[in-house]
Design an enzyme around this catalytic site. Structure first.
Site, PDB file in Angstrom:
ATOM      1  N   HIS A  63      29.222  33.953  25.053  1.00  0.00           N
ATOM      2  CA  HIS A  63      29.804  32.620  24.870  1.00  0.00           C
ATOM      3  C   HIS A  63      29.663  31.804  26.153  1.00  0.00           C
ATOM      4  O   HIS A  63      30.560  31.778  26.991  1.00  0.00           O
ATOM      5  CB  HIS A  63      31.273  32.749  24.466  1.00  0.00           C
ATOM      6  CG  HIS A  63      31.880  31.457  24.018  1.00  0.00           C
ATOM      7  ND1 HIS A  63      32.972  31.391  23.179  1.00  0.00           N
ATOM      8  CD2 HIS A  63      31.565  30.165  24.296  1.00  0.00           C
ATOM      9  CE1 HIS A  63      33.285  30.118  22.958  1.00  0.00           C
ATOM     10  NE2 HIS A  63      32.448  29.358  23.642  1.00  0.00           N
ATOM     11  N   ARG A  67      24.278  23.764  28.850  1.00  0.00           N
ATOM     12  CA  ARG A  67      24.094  22.302  28.983  1.00  0.00           C
ATOM     13  C   ARG A  67      22.656  21.791  28.900  1.00  0.00           C
ATOM     14  O   ARG A  67      22.431  20.613  29.164  1.00  0.00           O
ATOM     15  CB  ARG A  67      24.706  21.780  30.295  1.00  0.00           C
ATOM     16  CG  ARG A  67      26.152  22.179  30.549  1.00  0.00           C
ATOM     17  CD  ARG A  67      27.075  21.597  29.543  1.00  0.00           C
ATOM     18  NE  ARG A  67      28.489  21.775  29.889  1.00  0.00           N
ATOM     19  CZ  ARG A  67      29.456  21.916  28.988  1.00  0.00           C
ATOM     20  NH1 ARG A  67      29.176  21.882  27.689  1.00  0.00           N
ATOM     21  NH2 ARG A  67      30.700  22.049  29.356  1.00  0.00           N
ATOM     22  N   ASN A  97      26.411  22.899  21.492  1.00  0.00           N
ATOM     23  CA  ASN A  97      26.888  21.521  21.689  1.00  0.00           C
ATOM     24  C   ASN A  97      26.191  20.866  22.877  1.00  0.00           C
ATOM     25  O   ASN A  97      26.746  20.694  23.944  1.00  0.00           O
ATOM     26  CB  ASN A  97      28.418  21.466  21.846  1.00  0.00           C
ATOM     27  CG  ASN A  97      28.943  22.361  22.946  1.00  0.00           C
ATOM     28  OD1 ASN A  97      28.357  23.377  23.277  1.00  0.00           O
ATOM     29  ND2 ASN A  97      30.063  21.975  23.543  1.00  0.00           N
ATOM     30  N   HIS A 182      35.024  28.057  16.340  1.00  0.00           N
ATOM     31  CA  HIS A 182      36.034  27.520  17.257  1.00  0.00           C
ATOM     32  C   HIS A 182      37.187  27.112  16.346  1.00  0.00           C
ATOM     33  O   HIS A 182      37.099  26.126  15.614  1.00  0.00           O
ATOM     34  CB  HIS A 182      35.464  26.320  18.025  1.00  0.00           C
ATOM     35  CG  HIS A 182      36.459  25.652  18.930  1.00  0.00           C
ATOM     36  ND1 HIS A 182      36.265  25.545  20.284  1.00  0.00           N
ATOM     37  CD2 HIS A 182      37.642  25.051  18.666  1.00  0.00           C
ATOM     38  CE1 HIS A 182      37.306  24.916  20.822  1.00  0.00           C
ATOM     39  NE2 HIS A 182      38.150  24.590  19.858  1.00  0.00           N
ATOM     40  N   ASP A 307      33.299  31.665  27.875  1.00  0.00           N
ATOM     41  CA  ASP A 307      33.264  30.256  27.495  1.00  0.00           C
ATOM     42  C   ASP A 307      32.906  29.409  28.720  1.00  0.00           C
ATOM     43  O   ASP A 307      33.510  28.351  28.964  1.00  0.00           O
ATOM     44  CB  ASP A 307      34.593  29.801  26.880  1.00  0.00           C
ATOM     45  CG  ASP A 307      34.466  28.471  26.149  1.00  0.00           C
ATOM     46  OD1 ASP A 307      33.336  27.979  25.989  1.00  0.00           O
ATOM     47  OD2 ASP A 307      35.501  27.919  25.742  1.00  0.00           O
TER      48      ASP A 307
HETATM   49  O1  DOR Z   1      37.066  23.543  26.755  1.00  0.00           O
HETATM   50  C1  DOR Z   1      36.035  23.594  26.115  1.00  0.00           C
HETATM   51  N1  DOR Z   1      34.857  23.188  26.637  1.00  0.00           N
HETATM   52  N2  DOR Z   1      36.081  24.065  24.855  1.00  0.00           N
HETATM   53  C2  DOR Z   1      35.011  23.979  24.043  1.00  0.00           C
HETATM   54  O2  DOR Z   1      35.116  24.377  22.903  1.00  0.00           O
HETATM   55  C3  DOR Z   1      33.751  23.388  24.513  1.00  0.00           C
HETATM   56  C4  DOR Z   1      33.635  23.453  25.970  1.00  0.00           C
HETATM   57  C5  DOR Z   1      32.542  22.565  26.535  1.00  0.00           C
HETATM   58  O3  DOR Z   1      31.420  22.621  26.009  1.00  0.00           O
HETATM   59  O4  DOR Z   1      32.792  21.859  27.491  1.00  0.00           O
HETATM   60 ZN    ZN Z   2      32.818  27.418  24.008  1.00  0.00          ZN
END
Ligand code: DOR
Ligand code: ZN
Length: 450
Positions: A63, A67, A97, A182, A307
């Site tokens: 996870h 970017r 994302n 999520h 994350d």
């Molecule tokens: O805090 C977060 N940042 N939660 C997410 O689900 C996405 C992540 C991000 O991509 O910055």
């Molecule tokens: Zn995430």
């Protein structure tokens, strides 16, 4: 020679025993494990004297948000990969994302191609679900390098979002790949947003995105998984209530994960560290943290992840509620968890289970995650003897900071090894940042998922 390596005098962290010994790698594969030692070097292979170091399977971080494309000023697949290598992470799974989002075959192929030139560790990528890309989700099923489908059920960084029941059902009914959700409830977020509009204190973040919000979405995703007999992985569990609920209701189609920061921080750290530890779902309360540990140890939670979600310090300094959510972590998660182990929170073998074999099992990554003869030689040699303080300047992430700035951690990787080749090293007495080894793209492969 590439991929040929003898490691002598290590403390081997094997699947069910920790024992001193040697380990040989031939052609990138672990060919001999010798508890007690006794393997003799030959002229064809590289050699590491690992006296005083623990040899672990490389961590698999399933996870991360690297970017690229879109926000390479924060991270790209090279800087993210180097940060991972510095943290003993030998495989990573990257989230969709981006800008543009990774929601179809072409964008996935592009990412995989960039990673083949820029990454030093093994890599896989999620495809993001939207309200109308079911054909795209189906078109990448079984494709090498594609680890699963990511559904953002609640709004967070970026604009990926699927929250209506009809759309969710469509995805669960018509796809086969593992779905990673999520889990925050978008309706509850929308309903309550005006109640929190005037709150400028950072503590209100966890009050707004509350336990109920997470629990509702976790229950909803779980019932879809059961109804459609679909593999589901719930990402970053944050609340004791969700963890307790899953203990009773998980079944065998559902797996879940916790972030190292949710096992470490609580409301007091949010007060102290502010926007640096702002994320979605939020850092919660002491009792949540303690229940997450309990449910990790009893096997309800399958793995520990980061994350890793880098944002610039400049954007963090805008202040709550304008600062973006997310924090870096891929280069500190293993030392952080090993520090917890050395403080008696858990065993070192637990850490390898949660950070190596656990993620391999969740995503069906074959021959990785354990020190077993015949497995791939993705390894890390860590120093559990020396505690060292990490500062922002020691980091490899492009954003150049860490939420653990000023914290003393142990278990720093001295060597990180992919397919028997060193990709990162530290001198025990040298800088904590260490040295990147090898050229981007020369090591690391696209992962296959069962
Ligand atoms: O805090 C977060 N940042 N939660 C997410 O689900 C996405 C992540 C991000 O991509 O910055
Ligand atoms: Zn995430």
């Amino acid at each position: 020679m590439q991929g040929h390596l003898l490691i002598q005098n290590a403390t081997l962290v094997l699947p069910d025993i920790v024992v001193d010994g040697d380990l040989r790698v031939s052609n990138g594969i672990i060919t001999s494990i010798a508890p007690g030692g006794g393997l003799e070097p030959n002229s064809e292979e590289n050699f590491i004297d690992a006296t005083g170091l623990h040899l672990l399977p490389g961590a698999i971080d399933p996870h991360v948000h690297f970017r690229e494309p879109g926000d390479v000023n924060k991270e790209d697949l090279e800087s993210g990969s180097r940060a991972a290598a510095a943290g003993g992470v030998t495989s990573f799974l990257d989230m969709p994302n981006n800008n543009p989002n990774t929601t179809n075959r072409i964008s996935l192929e592009r990412k995989i191609s960039i990673a083949s030139k820029k990454a030093v560790n093994h890599h896989g990528f999620f495809i993001g679900a939207t309200n109308d890309n079911i054909g795209d989700l189906q078109s990448v099923e079984g494709m090498d390098g594609v680890c699963g489908i990511k559904i953002f059920m609640g709004s967070t960084t970026g604009d990926l979002l699927v929250h209506e029941q009809k759309q969710l059902e469509n995805i669960f009914a018509n796809t086969n790949a593992i779905i990673a959700t999520h889990a925050e409830d978008e309706e509850r977020l929308q309903q309550r947003s005006k109640d929190f509009r005037n709150r400028k204190d950072i503590a209100s973040h966890a009050e707004y995105r509350d336990v109920e919000c997470a629990l509702l979405a976790t229950k909803r995703a779980s019932s879809l998984a059961k109804e459609y007999n679909h593999r589901l992985h719930i990402v970053h569990l944050t609340s004791g209530k969700e963890a307790d609920w899953l203990y009773n209701n998980k079944g065998n189609m559902i797996t879940t994960e916790v972030c190292a920061q949710h096992l470490t921080f609580d409301q007091d750290d949010v007060e102290k560290l502010g926007e640096r530890v702002l994320m979605n779902p939020p850092i919660r309360y002491t009792e949540d943290r303690e229940t997450l540990w309990k449910r990790l140890k009893d096997g309800t939670i399958d793995c520990v992840v980061t994350d890793h979600a880098p944002h610039t310090l400049k954007s963090k300094e805008e202040g709550f509620p304008n600062s973006p959510a997310g924090m870096p972590g891929v280069e500190t998660s293993l030392p952080l968890m090993l520090t917890h182990a050395m403080e008696g929170r858990c065993k070192i073998m637990d850490v390898t289970k949660w950070m190596s074999s656990g993620p391999a099992k969740v995503y069906g990554i074959q021959n990785k995650g354990s020190l077993i003869e015949g497995y791939d030689a993705d390894l890390t040699l860590v120093d559990l003897e020396n505690h060292r303080t990490i500062y922002d300047a020691d980091t490899w992430t492009r954003v150049g900071w860490t939420p653990y700035n000023g914290m003393e951690l142990t278990g720093w990787p001295i060597f990180t090894i992919v397919d028997g080749n060193v990709i990162h090293k530290r001198d025990i007495n040298g800088s904590l940042k260490g040295i990147a080894v090898g050229k981007p793209g020369d090591t690391g492969r696209v992962l296959k998922f069962d």
